[in-house]
Design an enzyme around this catalytic site. Structure first.
Site, short mmCIF file in Angstrom:
data_model
loop_
_atom_site.label_atom_id
_atom_site.label_comp_id
_atom_site.label_asym_id
_atom_site.label_seq_id
_atom_site.Cartn_x
_atom_site.Cartn_y
_atom_site.Cartn_z
N ASP A 55 4.40 4.28 -0.95
CA ASP A 55 2.97 3.98 -0.79
C ASP A 55 2.34 4.77 0.34
O ASP A 55 2.05 4.25 1.41
CB ASP A 55 2.74 2.49 -0.58
CG ASP A 55 1.28 2.11 -0.87
OD1 ASP A 55 0.44 3.03 -0.91
OD2 ASP A 55 1.00 0.92 -1.07
N ASP A 81 0.72 1.30 6.65
CA ASP A 81 0.93 0.08 5.88
C ASP A 81 2.42 -0.14 5.67
O ASP A 81 2.88 -0.40 4.56
CB ASP A 81 0.21 0.15 4.53
CG ASP A 81 0.06 -1.22 3.88
OD1 ASP A 81 0.32 -2.24 4.56
OD2 ASP A 81 -0.30 -1.28 2.69
N ARG A 109 7.23 -4.69 1.37
CA ARG A 109 6.68 -4.51 0.02
C ARG A 109 6.45 -3.04 -0.30
O ARG A 109 6.30 -2.67 -1.47
CB ARG A 109 5.35 -5.28 -0.10
CG ARG A 109 4.29 -4.79 0.87
CD ARG A 109 2.99 -5.58 0.80
NE ARG A 109 2.11 -5.16 1.88
CZ ARG A 109 2.15 -5.64 3.11
NH1 ARG A 109 3.02 -6.60 3.40
NH2 ARG A 109 1.33 -5.20 4.05
N ASN A 110 6.39 -2.18 0.73
CA ASN A 110 6.16 -0.76 0.54
C ASN A 110 7.41 0.07 0.78
O ASN A 110 7.33 1.27 1.06
CB ASN A 110 5.02 -0.28 1.43
CG ASN A 110 3.67 -0.81 0.95
OD1 ASN A 110 3.49 -1.05 -0.24
ND2 ASN A 110 2.76 -1.01 1.87
N GLY A 120 -5.37 0.44 -9.99
CA GLY A 120 -4.59 0.89 -11.14
C GLY A 120 -3.34 0.08 -11.34
O GLY A 120 -3.17 -1.01 -10.78
#
Length: 499
Positions: free
Chosen positions: A370, A352, A356-357, A244
């Site tokens: 996330d 994770d 970036r998260n 998405g």
């Protein structure tokens, strides 16, 4: 620091370490991922729990959360059930159920899941961590009647409280101020010794309020997450992934939000909404907050708070040391450990964790995001779908080679994240391929100390990268170690902040 009030709450240093425990383009296919049962978490003696309520002999307690027995000696109960402690043993009490699913049964219960009937936490109108926007959404639910109210922490002034009241379809907010002697007041003309006294008075008299406080929140209002799609306007795309896209949007023409959408046919909507279900359970100042969902038609939306500066990785790469100093970078790491210590306490693993998260707001506020891969650590097995990729350079050796994921593999990943922070978003293991990393880690290779990185900080990274997961620190320990930096003599780092 840019905003000194943002430093995470300092915990007491733990006496011992008793808790054993895909969004990147560079990935390797994974056949199956097994989430190992944390046996220590299943044993009461090894569970880390928040402080227990103050002992009050003979009091009946009310359950604040649902609890499912983990052993034959435990007692299951649901939120709202009443229990009577028979014997109190540190963090676990032996209790008898008075009402609910375990009425007249006896067994062990976690003490932090209950509160005395007289305690403020047991009051149906007390929602300390609820924000103004969320309070308005809860109160304007059709289930609530005029006069519905709640009391929450004030967002604009730390230590103050707010009274939010539903008045003819609109929510009005009042500051509840504290007296030096410990009392409370809304108007200086009348003060009250306790919040209960205040609520009882304004339930009988308007006395300057817009309406009498006549109703607490209706049952299940807190879980009333569904909103109308027409209340959202999507403005610009912030990113896209396999399943998405993420947009910046406006909710009710006034609130900036992030909207994650699900592409039709790309995955089971139930799997997509799992993320929202997890976010409902996990509420912390250093975790991204869920606002609402749109599930009645496709595409399905998950609506969360918007962080103005995007991912920590992008934020670091754009700054490159232009304004961020070492103290700012360590503060960012401490904020991440604060959120992860909460996940650790709730027995969740992220799986994770990377720059970036983590999302960044104003004043360098950082929040872990996330939760699409988050899992309870005592779940048995998670089978990844064919073609699932995982971020090799952030993944612990036991997860790479044995498919074992625990909170301790999250700790390994945090060590990599700390390296990213120090190196302003640079790719870990520079000049090494994924294959080389996989081959070298079991041989003892670790990234060397970055240029100008304080030894104190590199030592923390090295502890995260211990071979044995049990030898790695907890996130609680990592939090106080990073916070201890601010108590050290910083003069030796004045000329070693930039790259």
């Amino acid at each position: 620091l840019g905003c000194p009030g943002l430093r995470p709450y300092r915990r007491n240093k733990p006496v011992s370490e008793s808790n054993p425990a895909n969004n990147t383009s560079s990935g390797t296919e994974k056949r199956d991922i097994k989430v190992i049962v944390n046996e220590g978490a299943a044993k009461r003696a090894n569970m880390t729990l928040p402080p227990t309520p103050v002992e009050k002999p003979g009091y009946v307690y009310v359950a604040l959360y649902d609890y499912t027995a983990r052993t034959e000696h435990d007692l299951s109960f649901n939120a709202g059930d009443k229990l009577e402690p028979l014997r109190k043993e540190e963090d676990w009490w032996y209790a008898r159920g008075i009402t609910g699913i375990s009425a007249n049964k006896e067994g062990y219960i976690p003490a932090n899941y209950v509160a005395p009937i007289e305690s403020l936490d047991a009051e149906p109108w007390y929602f300390p961590e609820t924000k103004r926007l969320e309070a308005e959404k809860m109160l304007t639910s059709q289930k609530n009647k005029n006069g519905a109210f709640l009391i929450r922490n004030c967002e604009s002034q730390q230590g103050e409280l707010s009274l939010s009241v539903l008045d003819n379809g609109k929510v009005k907010h009042y500051k509840i101020r504290k007296l030096e002697n410990g009392g409370y007041f809304v108007s200086k003309t009348r003060s009250f010794f306790t919040l209960r006294d205040l609520v009882e008075h304004y339930s009988r008299n308007e006395d300057g309020l817009c309406v009498c406080l006549t109703h607490g929140l209706s049952y299940n209002t807190v879980d009333h997450w569904e909103i109308s799609r027409s209340s959202l306007k999507l403005l610009k795309k912030l990113g896209a992934g396999q399943f998405g896209e993420v947009f910046e949007g406006i909710w009710n023409d006034r609130t900036a939000v992030a909207v994650k959408t699900l592409k039709t046919g790309t995955m089971d909507p139930k799997d997509f909404l799992r993320e929202a279900q997890i976010m409902k359970k996990l509420r912390h100042a250093r975790l991204i907050q869920l606002y609402a969902v749109c599930t009645t038609e496709e595409p399905i939306y998950i609506i969360t708070e918007l962080m103005s500066h995007g991912s920590l990785q992008e934020y670091l790469q754009k700054d490159k040391g232009a304004s961020l100093q070492m103290s700012d970078q360590i503060e960012m790491g401490a904020q991440v450990t604060s959120g992860m210590a909460y996940l650790e306490l709730q027995n969740y693993i992220h799986r994770d964790l990377a720059a970036r998260n983590v999302l960044v707001g104003d004043n360098n506020v950082c929040k872990v995001a996330d939760f699409g891969l988050a899992r309870m650590e005592n779940e048995n097995v998670y089978e990844a779908k064919e073609g699932t990729k995982f971020p090799v350079k952030w993944t612990a050796p036991e997860a790479i080679h044995e498919n074992k994921f625990t909170i301790k593999s999250d700790v390994w990943s945090f060590g990599i994240l700390l390296y990213e922070i120090v190196m302003f978003g640079q790719m870990p293991y520079p000049n090494m391929t994924n294959f080389q990393v996989v081959q070298q880690l079991p041989k003892g290779y670790r990234m060397p100390c970055p240029l100008n990185c304080p030894k104190y900080l590199y030592d923390i990274m090295s502890e995260c990268w211990k071979d044995s997961p049990a030898d790695r620190p907890t996130f609680e320990t990592l939090q106080w170690k990073l916070e201890d930096f601010f108590d050290m003599d910083l003069s030796s780092y004045d000329d070693a902040n930039r790259y």
